[in-house]
Design a protein around this motif. Structure first.
Motif, PDB file in Angstrom:
ATOM      1  N   SER A 176       0.837  -1.188   0.000  1.00 20.50           N
ATOM      2  CA  SER A 176       0.000   0.000   0.000  1.00 20.50           C
ATOM      3  C   SER A 176       0.877   1.245   0.000  1.00 20.50           C
ATOM      4  N   GLU A 177       0.210   2.390  -0.160  1.00 16.45           N
ATOM      5  CA  GLU A 177       0.869   3.695  -0.103  1.00 16.45           C
ATOM      6  C   GLU A 177       0.087   4.580   0.864  1.00 16.45           C
ATOM      7  N   TRP A 178       0.729   5.655   1.330  1.00 18.06           N
ATOM      8  CA  TRP A 178       0.025   6.513   2.265  1.00 18.06           C
ATOM      9  C   TRP A 178       0.335   7.982   1.994  1.00 18.06           C
ATOM     10  N   THR A 179      -0.540   8.808   2.498  1.00 20.19           N
ATOM     11  CA  THR A 179      -0.323  10.243   2.471  1.00 20.19           C
ATOM     12  C   THR A 179      -1.122  10.866   3.604  1.00 20.19           C
ATOM     13  N   VAL A 180      -0.908  12.131   3.834  1.00 25.55           N
ATOM     14  CA  VAL A 180      -1.756  12.924   4.734  1.00 25.55           C
ATOM     15  C   VAL A 180      -2.676  13.751   3.853  1.00 25.55           C
ATOM     16  N   ALA A 181      -3.959  13.698   4.136  1.00 22.83           N
ATOM     17  CA  ALA A 181      -4.928  14.424   3.324  1.00 22.83           C
ATOM     18  C   ALA A 181      -5.825  15.264   4.224  1.00 22.83           C
ATOM     19  N   ARG A 182      -6.352  16.329   3.650  1.00 30.19           N
ATOM     20  CA  ARG A 182      -7.164  17.282   4.402  1.00 30.19           C
ATOM     21  C   ARG A 182      -8.573  17.333   3.827  1.00 30.19           C
ATOM     22  N   THR A 183      -9.553  17.426   4.703  1.00 27.50           N
ATOM     23  CA  THR A 183     -10.934  17.600   4.278  1.00 27.50           C
ATOM     24  C   THR A 183     -11.242  19.090   4.151  1.00 27.50           C
ATOM     25  N   ASP A 184     -12.433  19.409   3.657  1.00 23.52           N
ATOM     26  CA  ASP A 184     -12.805  20.812   3.456  1.00 23.52           C
ATOM     27  C   ASP A 184     -12.843  21.598   4.755  1.00 23.52           C
ATOM     28  N   ASP A 185     -13.077  20.914   5.876  1.00 23.66           N
ATOM     29  CA  ASP A 185     -13.105  21.616   7.163  1.00 23.66           C
ATOM     30  C   ASP A 185     -11.722  21.749   7.789  1.00 23.66           C
ATOM     31  N   GLY A 186     -10.681  21.352   7.049  1.00 25.57           N
ATOM     32  CA  GLY A 186      -9.310  21.572   7.499  1.00 25.57           C
ATOM     33  C   GLY A 186      -8.718  20.481   8.354  1.00 25.57           C
TER      34      GLY A 186
END
Length: 293
Positions: free
Chosen positions: A21-31
């Motif tokens: 697998s791979e990973w990242t940090v992601a942000r939603t519209d509410d930050g």
């Protein structure tokens, strides 16, 4: 960067673990930021590739099994998991043929070995770790891949250490062990019965929540001291292999009373190991103790 569902990656995906697998940090519209895992396999087959019907059927069966296994775990969790030191999925979805799992983002504070830390921090990590396993076992979930990399530590607002049990990808409902080919955990933390099952010497019925208790003990000893319990590494590949051949594991670095608990979690007979609630009761009543200083 292009959004994936409700999530906007904040960096490029990075390969995770053994490349599954791979990973990242992601942000939603509410930050709010989350840890997002993208699975490299299985992939929903593209009907335009011209694959044969039997091949398409096998690929779809693989996808359906993966989805069902993940959902069987997610469906047994609730919001209490985060109060009980388990970091399970808050979202699981398919996007452009690939599967994604979203979990809360933990800001890790690596401080190993634990015995170099204040006693109250050691006690907090031990109690948090066994509490997390207890939560899963109360829901008939076997984690299946407990190891130091899957117990993250962070510091709370007061600067105290907390433990978080992560990565339920290898989890399964007790009594429904995955096929041997679907087990990917790290062999050095296998319980004896898991090793027997993977090697074909036993059936899946031998795998119970007690398998996690063996792996948890190995993990805690390594987190405490910096290495797994001592045995003759010139003769044996793993602790389970050593025990199966009559070797005695050296637990002295963990202190007398804690070493006794961890030692009982490392016996060959799964039925003789303490359950997670028994381990929780022990750590709650006994720690912190001068043994850990």
């Amino acid at each position: 960067m292009e959004s994936i569902g409700h999530y906007t990656p904040q960096r490029e995906f990075t390969t995770l673990g053994g490349g599954q697998s791979e990973w990242t940090v992601a942000r939603t519209d509410d930050g709010v930021e989350y840890f997002v895992k993208r699975y490299l396999q299985p992939v929903v087959p593209d009907p335009t590739l011209g694959l044969s019907e039997p091949t398409m059927r096998r690929l779809h069966e693989r996808v359906d099994y993966f989805r069902a296994r993940q959902m069987s775990i997610i469906g047994r969790l609730d919001d209490e998991q985060f109060r009980r030191n388990v970091v399970g999925a808050t979202d699981f979805f398919e996007h452009e043929g690939r599967f994604y799992k979203v979990t809360p983002l933990i800001v890790e504070a690596p401080v190993l070995p634990l015995l170099s830390q204040p006693v109250h921090d050691v006690a907090s990590v031990l109690f948090g770790s066994v509490t997390a396993v207890e939560y899963l076992h109360q829901r008939a979930i076997v984690h299946g891949d407990i190891k130091p990399e899957n117990i993250l530590m962070s510091r709370d607002a007061d600067g105290d250490l907390d433990a978080h049990l992560i990565d339920l990808d290898e989890g399964y409902v007790a009594g429904y062990a995955p096929s041997r080919e679907d087990i990917v955990g790290t062999i050095g933390y296998y319980s004896p019965e898991l090793g027997d099952y993977v090697s074909g010497r036993a059936e899946g019925s031998v795998l119970t929540t007690a398998s996690d208790m063996f792996s948890l003990a190995l993990t805690l000893v390594e987190m405490l001291t910096g290495r797994v319990p001592g045995f003759d590494r010139n003769r044996y590949r793993t602790a389970a292999h050593a025990l199966g051949n009559g070797e005695v594991l050296d637990m002295t670095a963990c202190g007398e009373s804690l070493g006794e608990l961890l030692g009982t979690m490392l016996v060959l007979d799964p039925k003789a190991r303490p359950s997670a609630p028994e381990a929780v009761s022990y750590t709650h009543l006994t720690l912190p103790t001068s043994d850990l200083v």
